[in-house]
Scaffold this motif. Structure first.
Motif, PDB file in Angstrom:
ATOM      1  N   GLN A 128      13.717  56.495  61.820  1.00 24.97           N
ATOM      2  CA  GLN A 128      14.564  55.457  62.167  1.00 24.97           C
ATOM      3  C   GLN A 128      14.863  54.695  61.092  1.00 24.97           C
ATOM      4  O   GLN A 128      13.894  54.342  60.226  1.00 24.97           O
ATOM      5  N   ALA A 129      16.264  54.381  60.644  1.00 19.53           N
ATOM      6  CA  ALA A 129      16.627  53.385  59.668  1.00 19.53           C
ATOM      7  C   ALA A 129      17.282  52.343  60.188  1.00 19.53           C
ATOM      8  O   ALA A 129      18.673  52.352  60.551  1.00 19.53           O
ATOM      9  N   GLY A 130      16.661  51.197  60.267  1.00 17.38           N
ATOM     10  CA  GLY A 130      17.357  50.021  60.782  1.00 17.38           C
ATOM     11  C   GLY A 130      17.387  50.114  62.408  1.00 17.38           C
ATOM     12  O   GLY A 130      16.486  50.455  63.019  1.00 17.38           O
ATOM     13  N   GLU A 131      18.575  50.294  62.899  1.00 14.43           N
ATOM     14  CA  GLU A 131      18.876  50.396  64.256  1.00 14.43           C
ATOM     15  C   GLU A 131      19.246  51.893  64.691  1.00 14.43           C
ATOM     16  O   GLU A 131      19.928  52.095  65.872  1.00 14.43           O
ATOM     17  N   ARG A 132      19.465  52.777  63.665  1.00 17.71           N
ATOM     18  CA  ARG A 132      19.874  54.196  63.567  1.00 17.71           C
ATOM     19  C   ARG A 132      18.442  55.075  63.592  1.00 17.71           C
ATOM     20  O   ARG A 132      17.790  54.913  63.035  1.00 17.71           O
ATOM     21  N   TYR A 133      18.907  56.131  64.493  1.00 15.66           N
ATOM     22  CA  TYR A 133      17.813  57.118  64.738  1.00 15.66           C
ATOM     23  C   TYR A 133      18.482  58.527  64.163  1.00 15.66           C
ATOM     24  O   TYR A 133      19.425  58.916  64.690  1.00 15.66           O
ATOM     25  N   ARG A 160       9.663  49.092  54.376  1.00 19.59           N
ATOM     26  CA  ARG A 160      10.164  47.855  55.154  1.00 19.59           C
ATOM     27  C   ARG A 160      11.118  48.273  56.159  1.00 19.59           C
ATOM     28  O   ARG A 160      11.500  47.462  56.929  1.00 19.59           O
ATOM     29  N   TYR A 161      12.292  49.215  55.656  1.00 19.42           N
ATOM     30  CA  TYR A 161      13.239  49.607  56.511  1.00 19.42           C
ATOM     31  C   TYR A 161      13.433  50.746  57.233  1.00 19.42           C
ATOM     32  O   TYR A 161      14.460  51.067  57.853  1.00 19.42           O
ATOM     33  N   MET A 162      12.466  51.702  57.011  1.00 20.26           N
ATOM     34  CA  MET A 162      12.526  52.998  57.807  1.00 20.26           C
ATOM     35  C   MET A 162      11.212  53.410  58.057  1.00 20.26           C
ATOM     36  O   MET A 162      10.098  52.769  57.623  1.00 20.26           O
TER      37      MET A 162
END
Length: 120
Positions: free
Chosen positions: A59-64, A39-41
């Motif tokens: 991609q983890a949330g808004e981070r790459y 759900r988050y990555m």
């Protein structure tokens, strides 16, 4: 005549085995990707750089994150911004080629006809 029949049956079985292995790899591969969903990555891209060594963009949330994956460890190599993610094949005018398009391209060459989409 029995030699011809045996050769034909052998060819037919080989073609069936190749087709079934293609179907299995196609559908099992999709199932493995779906089975590892989160759900988050999500994994955006991966590239083999050596035996048992892979570069992965996650991609983890808004981070790459650019990760280096080896047999013993996973290392964070860099944090990327969304602007850093440029599709290289599409940018250069090269469409991504899937297996079915590659086979049709090979088939056109054997027929003697040329597919003009692939001309450079």
């Amino acid at each position: 005549m029995p030699g011809f029949f045996t050769g034909f049956v052998t060819f037919l079985f080989a073609a069936i085995i190749i087709y079934l292995s293609y179907l299995c790899s196609k559908y099992l591969g999709k199932g493995l990707v779906r089975g590892s969903s989160s759900r988050y990555m999500r994994m955006l891209d991966q590239m083999m750089v050596g035996q048992n060594r892979t570069l992965v963009i996650v991609q983890a949330g808004e981070r790459y994150l650019l990760l280096g994956v080896g047999p013993d460890r996973i290392s964070t190599l860099a944090e990327l911004s969304e602007e850093d993610l440029i599709p290289l094949g599409e940018e250069a005018g090269e469409p991504a080629m899937d297996f079915s398009r590659l086979l049709s391209r090979i088939g056109h060459k054997k027929d003697g006809s040329e597919d003009k989409r692939w001309r450079g």
